[in-house]
Scaffold this active site. Sequence first.
Site: not given
Length: 385
Positions: A125, A136, A212, A244-245, A247, A269, A305
């Site tokens: 990445e 990040a 992503h 994940d609620g 991102h 991620d 992440g």
Amino acid sequence: MPNPDETPAPGTILTNARIVLPDGVRPGNLHIADGKITTAAAGDEIDLAGRYVVPGFVDMHVHGGAGASYQRPEQACGAAAFHLAHGTTTTIASLVTGTPQELADAVTGLADLAADGMIAGIHLEGPYLSHDRCGAHDPALLRAPDLAEFQGLVRLGRGHLRMITIAPELPGALDLVRQAADAGVIPAVGHTEASGDTARAAFDAGARVATHLFNAMRPLHHREGGPIAAALNDPRVTVELINDGVHVEPAVARLAFAAAGSRVALITDAMAAAGMGDGDYRLGVMDVEVRDGRAALAGGTSIAGSTITMADAFRRAVTDLGLPIEDAARAASLTPARALGIDARVGSLEPGKDADLAVLDDDLRVTHVMKQGAVVPRARILGDN
């Protein structure tokens, strides 16, 4: 389930199961022999008492877990074991941007683990990402695409470098996309300010994944769709989604599934903090703070992440997004397996494929995991899944 300390029987029959297949859920038995799913087998009969059996999860984008990071190959076994115990039977280890020497060392070490079967490959990445969408990643280490550096990493990967994320607007990026595709490395579009035209040019050049989706990329606008619209409208492209609620909110995640359907691949991620709780961590060279399960760069707001497992992402797809269980299983297993070109071996519970699977209770929580027909010791399951 059989005692994991015992030698597995030549055959196993999982009886009284709800088997999650690509086209629905079938009550019945699942036959396993010699580490493969078969049409018939003799051996131990294990009564699952109506629990679900889903294909082992395939995570094509994960940085670590259980306090361990794939950036440091000596820690990789701990991260892989943690995610395996939570149902991820196929892992692509992702590396964030580093110096040329750091990436060379990490790729070399991870290639050894891939050769041993601990991981299924390596994802770079970066480092060829947009400064404006660095997320990040350390902006000081980002650089323009370098074909010679990439060729060196391919050699060090010894056939195990599987994917590289590239911002296609950078100078020389499309040439690198073509070279990666020719080398058998999947080019992915991400961390990008690209226009829609530039993103489409990258897909035409061989890019086949959107890293992503929605995160660290030019946002969707009704007069300039950018990389998001380009990816959602291209039937060749698999779109990653961090469910994940944090991102991506559920309403937007539902839009992605409505637009791309079977091309959506759930990813974690996840970083080293997965399974560890709140605290201070590192992602590459960056300091990360985890508070209430949300990982962000120290002193800032950029998300760094996630802290989830694929079991979490799968369960949320059913409970929060309202997906049928077979669609969630496809997004967590078969779609990423197809994107990686390994769906002949893993990704669904079909005869001839590896007996990689997870057993779930009625709350869709993992109770047992099998990889190639062998039970993963439950002691490896850390924390709640």
